[in-house]
Design a protein around this motif. Sequence first.
Motif, PDB file in Angstrom:
ATOM      1  N   PRO A 126      -3.466  19.506   0.023  1.00  0.00           N
ATOM      2  CA  PRO A 126      -3.727  18.473  -0.964  1.00  0.00           C
ATOM      3  C   PRO A 126      -3.689  19.143  -2.370  1.00  0.00           C
ATOM      4  O   PRO A 126      -4.391  20.143  -2.454  1.00  0.00           O
ATOM      5  N   GLU A 185       0.834  10.420  -3.146  1.00  0.00           N
ATOM      6  CA  GLU A 185      -0.031  10.753  -1.848  1.00  0.00           C
ATOM      7  C   GLU A 185       0.722  11.060  -0.888  1.00  0.00           C
ATOM      8  O   GLU A 185       0.827  11.651   0.211  1.00  0.00           O
ATOM      9  N   ILE A 186       1.866  10.021  -0.925  1.00  0.00           N
ATOM     10  CA  ILE A 186       3.111  10.229   0.318  1.00  0.00           C
ATOM     11  C   ILE A 186       3.745  11.527   0.147  1.00  0.00           C
ATOM     12  O   ILE A 186       3.894  12.216   1.083  1.00  0.00           O
ATOM     13  N   MET A 187       3.887  12.073  -1.308  1.00  0.00           N
ATOM     14  CA  MET A 187       4.692  13.296  -1.217  1.00  0.00           C
ATOM     15  C   MET A 187       3.711  14.467  -0.622  1.00  0.00           C
ATOM     16  O   MET A 187       4.108  15.259  -0.030  1.00  0.00           O
ATOM     17  N   PHE A 188       2.592  14.243  -0.616  1.00  0.00           N
ATOM     18  CA  PHE A 188       1.624  15.520  -0.049  1.00  0.00           C
ATOM     19  C   PHE A 188       1.037  15.357   1.110  1.00  0.00           C
ATOM     20  O   PHE A 188       0.556  16.102   1.514  1.00  0.00           O
ATOM     21  N   LEU A 189       1.513  14.144   1.972  1.00  0.00           N
ATOM     22  CA  LEU A 189       1.070  14.034   3.263  1.00  0.00           C
ATOM     23  C   LEU A 189       1.318  15.337   4.136  1.00  0.00           C
ATOM     24  O   LEU A 189       2.658  16.013   4.091  1.00  0.00           O
ATOM     25  N   GLY A 190       0.444  15.601   4.787  1.00  0.00           N
ATOM     26  CA  GLY A 190       0.863  16.756   5.788  1.00  0.00           C
ATOM     27  C   GLY A 190       0.741  17.824   5.121  1.00  0.00           C
ATOM     28  O   GLY A 190       1.390  19.330   5.746  1.00  0.00           O
ATOM     29  N   GLN A 191       0.394  18.332   3.792  1.00  0.00           N
ATOM     30  CA  GLN A 191       0.506  19.316   2.996  1.00  0.00           C
ATOM     31  C   GLN A 191      -0.849  19.881   2.309  1.00  0.00           C
ATOM     32  O   GLN A 191      -1.548  18.913   2.492  1.00  0.00           O
ATOM     33  N   ARG A 194      10.724  11.780  -6.975  1.00  0.00           N
ATOM     34  CA  ARG A 194      10.924  13.122  -6.143  1.00  0.00           C
ATOM     35  C   ARG A 194      11.994  14.276  -6.716  1.00  0.00           C
ATOM     36  O   ARG A 194      11.451  15.220  -6.973  1.00  0.00           O
ATOM     37  N   PRO A 198       0.820  -1.236  -0.037  1.00  0.00           N
ATOM     38  CA  PRO A 198      -0.046  -0.143  -0.045  1.00  0.00           C
ATOM     39  C   PRO A 198       0.838   1.316  -0.041  1.00  0.00           C
ATOM     40  O   PRO A 198       2.149   1.074   0.285  1.00  0.00           O
ATOM     41  N   GLY A 199       0.154   2.399  -0.451  1.00  0.00           N
ATOM     42  CA  GLY A 199       0.977   3.809  -0.528  1.00  0.00           C
ATOM     43  C   GLY A 199       1.238   4.042  -1.946  1.00  0.00           C
ATOM     44  O   GLY A 199       1.757   3.304  -2.656  1.00  0.00           O
ATOM     45  N   TRP A 244       0.094  16.006  13.358  1.00  0.00           N
ATOM     46  CA  TRP A 244      -0.050  16.703  12.163  1.00  0.00           C
ATOM     47  C   TRP A 244       0.650  17.990  12.699  1.00  0.00           C
ATOM     48  O   TRP A 244       0.591  18.490  13.828  1.00  0.00           O
ATOM     49  N   GLN A 254       9.507   6.874   0.443  1.00  0.00           N
ATOM     50  CA  GLN A 254       8.686   7.653  -0.358  1.00  0.00           C
ATOM     51  C   GLN A 254       7.902   6.927  -1.351  1.00  0.00           C
ATOM     52  O   GLN A 254       7.495   7.563  -2.207  1.00  0.00           O
ATOM     53  N   ARG A 255       8.245   5.522  -1.593  1.00  0.00           N
ATOM     54  CA  ARG A 255       7.628   4.734  -2.589  1.00  0.00           C
ATOM     55  C   ARG A 255       7.897   5.471  -3.922  1.00  0.00           C
ATOM     56  O   ARG A 255       7.341   5.571  -4.850  1.00  0.00           O
ATOM     57  N   GLN A 299      15.392   5.899   1.943  1.00  0.00           N
ATOM     58  CA  GLN A 299      14.528   7.021   1.674  1.00  0.00           C
ATOM     59  C   GLN A 299      13.563   6.645   0.470  1.00  0.00           C
ATOM     60  O   GLN A 299      12.306   7.047   0.660  1.00  0.00           O
ATOM     61  N   GLY A 359       3.856   5.016   5.134  1.00  0.00           N
ATOM     62  CA  GLY A 359       3.214   5.031   3.702  1.00  0.00           C
ATOM     63  C   GLY A 359       2.127   3.923   3.546  1.00  0.00           C
ATOM     64  O   GLY A 359       1.171   4.099   3.038  1.00  0.00           O
TER      65      GLY A 359
END
Lengths: 308, 537
Positions: free
Chosen positions: A44, A36-42, A84, A31-32, B442, A270-271, A266, B424
Amino acid sequence: MIAYIVRRILFLVPVMIGVLAFVFLMRALVPGDPLEIMFLGQMPPDQATLTKLRHQLGLDEPLPLQFVDYMWSIAHGDLGQSVRTRQPVTAELGYRYRNTLILTFGSLFVALAVGLSMGILAAVYRDTPIDVVTMMLAMFGLSMPGFWFGLIMIMVFAVDLRWLPVMGSGGLVYLVLPALTLGLIASTIIARITRSSMLDVLSAPYVRTARAKGLRERVVILRHALRNALIPVVTILGLQLGGLLGGAFIIEVVFAWHGVGERAIQAISQRDFPVIQGITLVVAATYVLVNLLVDVLYSMLDPRIVYE
Amino acid sequence: MTRAWYLRILVLVLSCLVVDVGLVMPLPQATPAAAQRGGTLHLALGEDPDTLDPHATVSLTSSQVQSLLYASLVYIQSNGLPAPLAAQSWTISPDGKAVTFKMRPGLKFQDGTPLDAQAVEFTFKRHMDPATASPSTNQLGPLSAVTAVDNLTVRFTFKEPYAPFFTNLAGSYLSILSPTAVRTLGKDLGHNPAGAGAGPFMFKSWTPGSEIVLARNPNYQLGSYRNDTQNKGLPYVDELDLKVVPEVGTRIAALETGELDVSALTLEAVPRFLNNPKFQVITKKDANDIVFVEFNYKRAPFDDPKFRTALGWAIDKQAIVRNAWGGYATPNLTPMPVGDAGYDPKIGDQYGIGYDPKKAGQLFDELGWKLNPQTRIREKDGQPAKFTCWTYSGFETVKRGCEVIQANLKDVGIDVAVNLTDFGTMSGQMPKAQFDFDLMRWTYADPTILSLLFKTPGWEKLFSDAALDAALNRADTTLDPVKRVQFVKDAQVMILQKAVIVPILTDWLITGARAQVQGLRLDHFGAILYQDVWLQK
């Protein structure tokens, strides 16, 4: 012999295809999503941006098609670009592979020097305190997690004694701690194998003959016994080299040694699939080639082994 | 008083601060020693940045470096509100859809070209251009046009009013680029952005994967316009040497040996530095993070606000602060990080879900989850209350927090298994609704964090509430700071009443530095103001 080597190298192709097919299969199972991981906590991104990015990175195609595309690029010497950094994977891995090789051979040197001497000592002084102590040390080293051992090495030699720097890459001084950490761990298996292999050989008739001829003990041990005892050690060494390349992943992170492993960890979190694929390819190819080298070494150590 | 003595006292005061969590004590003012110029500050980056082109990344590490190279129109003061930086002032049209900035005259980029309204227009057009394919265009919100009215006036036009824009504008993704440098550098902007910014430091070199070196911008003009710095002139240090060190334990060891001058600290490492006169530890308590329990709103019984509330009352927030964060956190019953505009502890006192296991048990009983005296686990319709708390690896604090929750819930008859996985995997599983609840952390420095988390479909992609959407929209489209904060508070109350999440705490930012490093101060985002930092020889 040459034909054999060529055949083995050609064998690389199906192995690589198999390994990569496996990595692609993992992509479907793990999964992942890289974006989506790049934008986590940012904030969207909106769907349009996401679609465009996905398309640019070739992530919108069905996986089997991506696999075929990827194979096609590899055939043209292109490993794709990182999700990335958008840099070509070949450019990123070039200098990192060199760093990893330096570390691997540095630790191999330590592993051989320490492992062989410990193994020989333990075998020659069998059932004495020397044997017990060396084998206990080897057992200790074998059961230690590399990550923890690395941090302990840092605490002792860098923080407390201030003999060596904590981290970095560049000069020989930066190589010492990570190479010692990896090498000492790898030396333990070599020590155990060397010991048992030496014990077998030392009781062989030709060693008795050599002694009976009046050869000095040093010559008997190092020239007659050791050379014959080395074959299982070389086998293990080939596997160890692969293990060192793999074990170096965590140790590289601990010592901020900028090799392939540091990048792999790394990329995995970050997948960043193109980078993961590139690294898998390089490490798998190295592993296959090292094993080929080991097989060639066999025949050099023991002329009776002939490949056809 | 000698310097050594002063440091000893500083350490003493700091340790008091840490032991007595509830005590609010102003940090001692630094001895007014004259700042010394020169030297190199050795710092660490958690990873190699992906690119230094502000329009091509959403990486926080890259942003960290970019914010030193490039200048922004505004900055965010310590109270969370914007103030002018490269801009001199701004006006907002009555309908809130146009913001017009007046630029400071005579500003220059590091390449010597003018930083004027045209440069601002160029930068934002590049950002919005589909050909740039910037991943950060959402930071622009509903921005439709940027026009240079004259040399020193630039107008931003929006389809609808967009309040988070000012915080975004202060971040590095929306900083201003030199048009000349962008044109000459082309693709190199990402890896060799020489001269492209107007920030306090200039790009010097980048060894890929290894280190980035920045040098003081000898023509830096914006030093005197920030009220959160003390140095109004040029930066004191000659160079910043940013080394890539992925492992936090290694960074801390390198700080101990002096290979690094400054590093963020883990809780475990703090005592080693706190009681050592060679080091200093600074904490930022009004940090921009929030730790909370969130749920799978698509799975029973977590789709029921009453069940979520009951679960919340069973969680001992103080115990999590104490046992998981070692006291280095502020219990926070509101959904807003302590450092963000709109945080108000009174909302937590009045509407928050505190700790009361009796009340929790009562609520569970009312919902039909009755304690089975044999198993000591609650049951409803023959189903035992066995759930899984998800959490992600890499953060000891969050993991320990999950363990406290596990123990708390056991006390009220809920059996919880902790599932530790990498971030992830966890975030990939979430939209598929394959979990019960999780402990999440967060960080965001603008009140719009509530919209990012809860506006339909929520960051989990599982939540939707029309009334809350409307409340969040009101907050996001109100540009007047006072009114916006009021709307933000209304939304917080709504979130607590519906028990969307169970807020727990805001943890502190802990930074360690060698004693020689002077003038350490953090800005609103928790970044070090390198403008002020100097090295004692």
